[in-house]
Design an enzyme around this catalytic site. Structure first.
Site, PDB file in Angstrom:
ATOM      1  N   ARG A 268      43.314  35.483  35.875  1.00 35.21           N
ATOM      2  CA  ARG A 268      43.660  36.439  36.928  1.00 35.21           C
ATOM      3  C   ARG A 268      42.365  37.004  37.484  1.00 35.21           C
ATOM      4  O   ARG A 268      41.539  37.530  36.759  1.00 35.21           O
ATOM      5  CB  ARG A 268      44.556  37.552  36.395  1.00 35.21           C
ATOM      6  CG  ARG A 268      45.918  37.036  36.031  1.00 35.21           C
ATOM      7  CD  ARG A 268      47.049  38.025  36.265  1.00 35.21           C
ATOM      8  NE  ARG A 268      48.315  37.373  35.959  1.00 35.21           N
ATOM      9  CZ  ARG A 268      49.047  36.715  36.815  1.00 35.21           C
ATOM     10  NH1 ARG A 268      48.648  36.623  38.073  1.00 35.21           N
ATOM     11  NH2 ARG A 268      50.161  36.135  36.455  1.00 35.21           N
TER      12      ARG A 268
ATOM     13  N   LYS B 278      51.047  33.469  51.891  1.00 33.69           N
ATOM     14  CA  LYS B 278      51.436  33.098  50.530  1.00 33.69           C
ATOM     15  C   LYS B 278      52.684  32.227  50.611  1.00 33.69           C
ATOM     16  O   LYS B 278      53.765  32.705  50.920  1.00 33.69           O
ATOM     17  CB  LYS B 278      51.703  34.329  49.663  1.00 33.69           C
ATOM     18  CG  LYS B 278      51.921  33.989  48.192  1.00 33.69           C
ATOM     19  CD  LYS B 278      52.129  35.222  47.356  1.00 33.69           C
ATOM     20  CE  LYS B 278      52.153  34.859  45.863  1.00 33.69           C
ATOM     21  NZ  LYS B 278      53.214  33.869  45.540  1.00 33.69           N
TER      22      LYS B 278
ATOM     23  N   LYS C  29      47.234  39.004  45.824  1.00 37.95           N
ATOM     24  CA  LYS C  29      48.469  38.810  46.582  1.00 37.95           C
ATOM     25  C   LYS C  29      48.902  40.140  47.170  1.00 37.95           C
ATOM     26  O   LYS C  29      48.782  41.191  46.528  1.00 37.95           O
ATOM     27  CB  LYS C  29      49.573  38.209  45.705  1.00 37.95           C
ATOM     28  CG  LYS C  29      49.895  38.968  44.433  1.00 37.95           C
ATOM     29  CD  LYS C  29      50.934  38.205  43.615  1.00 37.95           C
ATOM     30  CE  LYS C  29      51.178  38.870  42.264  1.00 37.95           C
ATOM     31  NZ  LYS C  29      52.154  38.113  41.441  1.00 37.95           N
TER      32      LYS C  29
ATOM     33  N   PHE D 109      44.550  25.015  48.858  1.00 40.73           N
ATOM     34  CA  PHE D 109      43.855  26.282  49.099  1.00 40.73           C
ATOM     35  C   PHE D 109      42.591  26.426  48.269  1.00 40.73           C
ATOM     36  O   PHE D 109      41.929  27.450  48.328  1.00 40.73           O
ATOM     37  CB  PHE D 109      44.772  27.492  48.918  1.00 40.73           C
ATOM     38  CG  PHE D 109      45.636  27.487  47.691  1.00 40.73           C
ATOM     39  CD1 PHE D 109      45.113  27.642  46.431  1.00 40.73           C
ATOM     40  CD2 PHE D 109      47.012  27.352  47.818  1.00 40.73           C
ATOM     41  CE1 PHE D 109      45.915  27.654  45.313  1.00 40.73           C
ATOM     42  CE2 PHE D 109      47.842  27.373  46.706  1.00 40.73           C
ATOM     43  CZ  PHE D 109      47.281  27.527  45.448  1.00 40.73           C
TER      44      PHE D 109
END
Length: 272
Positions: free
Chosen positions: A182, A41, A188, A112
């Site tokens: 979301r 990340k 994450k 990504f």
């Protein structure tokens, strides 16, 4: 008056544009992610290439030099403007300037996802990788993805990243589509959680900091008040976040009283 208002709205839309619709991450809750793809990340600035220009998450067209985006594809790419671990302040100072400048040579756009491509994540990234084999784009790179064997493998990778000063890990289901919300298939993973609050008071320090800033009291959007006294550099103790500023902090968990346990200052929250 009506015509004036319409003109102002048109000018505003031209200046700021619409916010791009992006995939957002959920927190990993320990579920099995065997076979998913994991990547570091990056602690940079989220950006969206719409096929012609770079746009921030907030809808601002970034002043990237023409040589920076030379060779970028004619299709949309989602990614992060990044340089290296622990370099967020430098990255934000580069991309927030209103005019192109040579500072952009110190960062790159790490892709990504390819939002509008069909198929799973691997298939979407393959389209970009194939394009880059045929076209030179010096400042566009594909973020490295690794197959997660099981949850222990994810924890091992997280430990490796955090020991090296990285922020955390992103793990994604490779078989799902890109969704603009979301997503439970995009997670994450961090040892610490992070959040934002508003600075409401400064406090003098003790010991080595008795003659300078020691800690601050901040307030969340829900009205929860708590103090933060660690994570500040010596320079930040001489010039602490101003009262009224929004800051980002990290913490381990919430107490029964609804306050973050062991909060640590990270940085002033910058919006682009």
């Amino acid at each position: 008056m009506k015509r004036l208002m319409l003109s102002w709205l048109l000018l505003t839309s031209l200046m700021f544009g619409a916010k791009p619709e992006l995939m957002l991450l959920q927190e990993w809750d320990g579920q099995d992610v065997s076979g998913w793809l994991m990547s570091e990340k990056m602690d940079g600035v989220r950006a969206y290439w719409d096929g012609q220009k770079l746009i921030s998450r907030g809808g601002v067209e970034l002043a990237a030099p023409a040589w920076f985006t030379e060779g970028f594809p004619p299709f949309a790419v989602d990614g992060e403007l990044w340089s290296k671990r622990g370099d967020f302040e430098t990255i934000i100072s580069i991309v927030k300037k209103k005019e192109p400048h040579d500072g952009w040579k110190n960062i790159a756009f790490y892709a990504f996802d390819v939002p509008n491509e069909n198929g799973g994540l691997i298939q979407r990234l393959v389209k970009l990788e194939y394009y880059l084999k045929l076209n030179q784009a010096d400042y566009l790179k594909v973020a490295k993805q690794f197959t997660c064997k099981d949850n222990d493998d994810l924890k091992r990778f997280l430990t490796e990243v955090e020991k090296g000063g990285g922020e955390g890990v992103v793990v994604r289901n490779p078989d799902t589509k890109y969704v603009v919300k979301r997503d439970p298939n995009s997670l994450k993973v961090k040892s610490f959680q992070d959040a934002e609050c508003e600075v409401v008071e400064h406090h003098k320090g003790e010991g080595k900091y008795k003659n300078s800033f020691g800690s601050l009291t901040c307030k969340t959007d829900d009205g929860v008040m708590f103090d933060i006294g660690s994570g500040f550099s010596d320079a930040e103790r001489k010039n602490p976040p101003a009262i009224g500023a929004k800051i980002t902090y990290k913490f381990q968990e919430m107490t029964k009283g609804g306050k973050p346990r062991f909060p640590i200052y990270m940085r002033i929250k910058e919006e682009i």
